[in-house]
Design an enzyme around this catalytic site. Structure first.
Site, PDB file in Angstrom:
ATOM      1  N   CYS A  21      24.389 -84.452 -35.990  1.00  0.00           N
ATOM      2  CA  CYS A  21      24.242 -85.903 -36.047  1.00  0.00           C
ATOM      3  C   CYS A  21      23.859 -86.322 -37.462  1.00  0.00           C
ATOM      4  CB  CYS A  21      23.166 -86.314 -35.053  1.00  0.00           C
ATOM      5  SG  CYS A  21      22.528 -87.965 -35.264  1.00  0.00           S
ATOM      6  N   GLU A  22      24.602 -87.262 -38.019  1.00  0.00           N
ATOM      7  CA  GLU A  22      24.306 -87.692 -39.382  1.00  0.00           C
ATOM      8  C   GLU A  22      23.053 -88.560 -39.469  1.00  0.00           C
ATOM      9  OE1 GLU A  22      26.966 -91.692 -40.095  1.00  0.00           O
ATOM     10  OE2 GLU A  22      27.899 -89.781 -40.510  1.00  0.00           O
ATOM     11  N   HIS A  23      22.567 -89.031 -38.326  1.00  0.00           N
ATOM     12  CA  HIS A  23      21.375 -89.882 -38.345  1.00  0.00           C
ATOM     13  C   HIS A  23      20.079 -89.089 -38.289  1.00  0.00           C
ATOM     14  CE1 HIS A  23      24.355 -92.846 -36.379  1.00  0.00           C
ATOM     15  NE2 HIS A  23      24.310 -93.062 -37.679  1.00  0.00           N
ATOM     16  N   HIS A  24      20.095 -87.927 -37.595  1.00  0.00           N
ATOM     17  CA  HIS A  24      18.862 -87.150 -37.426  1.00  0.00           C
ATOM     18  C   HIS A  24      19.008 -85.689 -37.848  1.00  0.00           C
ATOM     19  CE1 HIS A  24      18.585 -90.540 -34.525  1.00  0.00           C
ATOM     20  NE2 HIS A  24      17.378 -90.618 -35.030  1.00  0.00           N
ATOM     21  N   GLN A  62      29.982 -89.023 -33.008  1.00  0.00           N
ATOM     22  CA  GLN A  62      31.043 -88.558 -32.118  1.00  0.00           C
ATOM     23  C   GLN A  62      32.269 -89.459 -32.133  1.00  0.00           C
ATOM     24  OE1 GLN A  62      29.711 -87.136 -28.305  1.00  0.00           O
ATOM     25  NE2 GLN A  62      31.651 -87.630 -27.326  1.00  0.00           N
ATOM     26  N   HIS A  74      23.900 -84.643 -27.311  1.00  0.00           N
ATOM     27  CA  HIS A  74      23.318 -84.962 -28.619  1.00  0.00           C
ATOM     28  C   HIS A  74      21.824 -84.670 -28.595  1.00  0.00           C
ATOM     29  CE1 HIS A  74      26.768 -87.465 -30.257  1.00  0.00           C
ATOM     30  NE2 HIS A  74      27.154 -87.145 -29.037  1.00  0.00           N
ATOM     31  N   CYS A 112      19.711 -85.399 -30.701  1.00  0.00           N
ATOM     32  CA  CYS A 112      18.922 -86.539 -31.183  1.00  0.00           C
ATOM     33  C   CYS A 112      18.460 -87.398 -30.002  1.00  0.00           C
ATOM     34  CB  CYS A 112      19.717 -87.377 -32.192  1.00  0.00           C
ATOM     35  SG  CYS A 112      21.284 -87.981 -31.564  1.00  0.00           S
TER      36      CYS A 112
END
Length: 196
Positions: free
Chosen positions: A80-83, A121, A149, A151
């Site tokens: 995940c690019e956010h977490h 995704q 996910h 995250c």
């Protein structure tokens, strides 16, 4: 801007260890920075792959085969690019060839080339479908991804067992409901040959 050196990357891991309350010099953590960097080289090797190149070698001796080609249950691991935590799932990739087909391992490698990057995704699904469509120029492409996910399962709302499903339908898969239905129907079968 040039990428950081390996030494700078390892220093960043030491900083995170200190931030978490650890001593990166203690025995159990002494080699952790180099291990993390080596892991990241594997996790994100997709940045060094060109998915278009993977699809350029095709085969035309297919006896006019023009039915669906479907590769189910392509397991992948992404982040995940956010977490920066894992996304683990399976991709189902189908296309309707015009006159040429590609080796099935190449479809799995295209999934990996995009999965082994920081992702969301929805974008991963679109990238796989769009690349197959652009390079092979088939009559249609269908991609469905199901993934968990971390995250969401190991932090934040803590909802283990939840999976996300995304799809991208292009060409005949979008315009012809029978083709789309056939694709989704095959995905829901436990095993096409009975023992698979």
């Amino acid at each position: 801007m040039p990428p950081p050196t390996r030494e700078e990357a390892e220093d960043a891991v030491r900083t995170l260890l200190r931030w978490a309350g650890e001593d990166p010099r203690r025995e159990g953590l002494h080699d952790t920075p180099s291990r993390v960097v080596r892991s990241y080289e594997e996790f994100f090797c997709g940045y060094a792959e060109d998915p278009v190149d993977l699809l350029t070698r095709t085969f035309s001796e297919v006896e006019d085969y023009d039915e669906m080609v479907l590769l189910r249950d392509i397991r992948f691991e992404s982040h995940c690019e956010h977490h920066m935590v894992p996304i683990i799932g399976v991709a189902h990739v189908a296309y309707l060839p015009r006159k040429r087909v590609v080796g099935i391992s190449k479809l799995a490698r295209v999934v990996d080339a995009y999965a082994k990057r920081f992702q969301i995704q929805e974008r991963l699904t679109a990238q796989i479908a769009n690349t197959i469509n652009d390079v092979l120029q088939p009559r249609g492409v269908g991609v469905v991804i199901e993934a968990s996910h971390q995250c969401m399962t190991t932090r934040g709302v803590h909802r283990p067992g939840v999976s996300m499903v995304t799809s991208r339908m292009l060409g005949t898969f979008r315009s012809n409901s029978d083709t789309r239905r056939e694709f989704l129907s095959i995905l829901n079968r436990p095993g096409v040959t009975g023992g698979v």
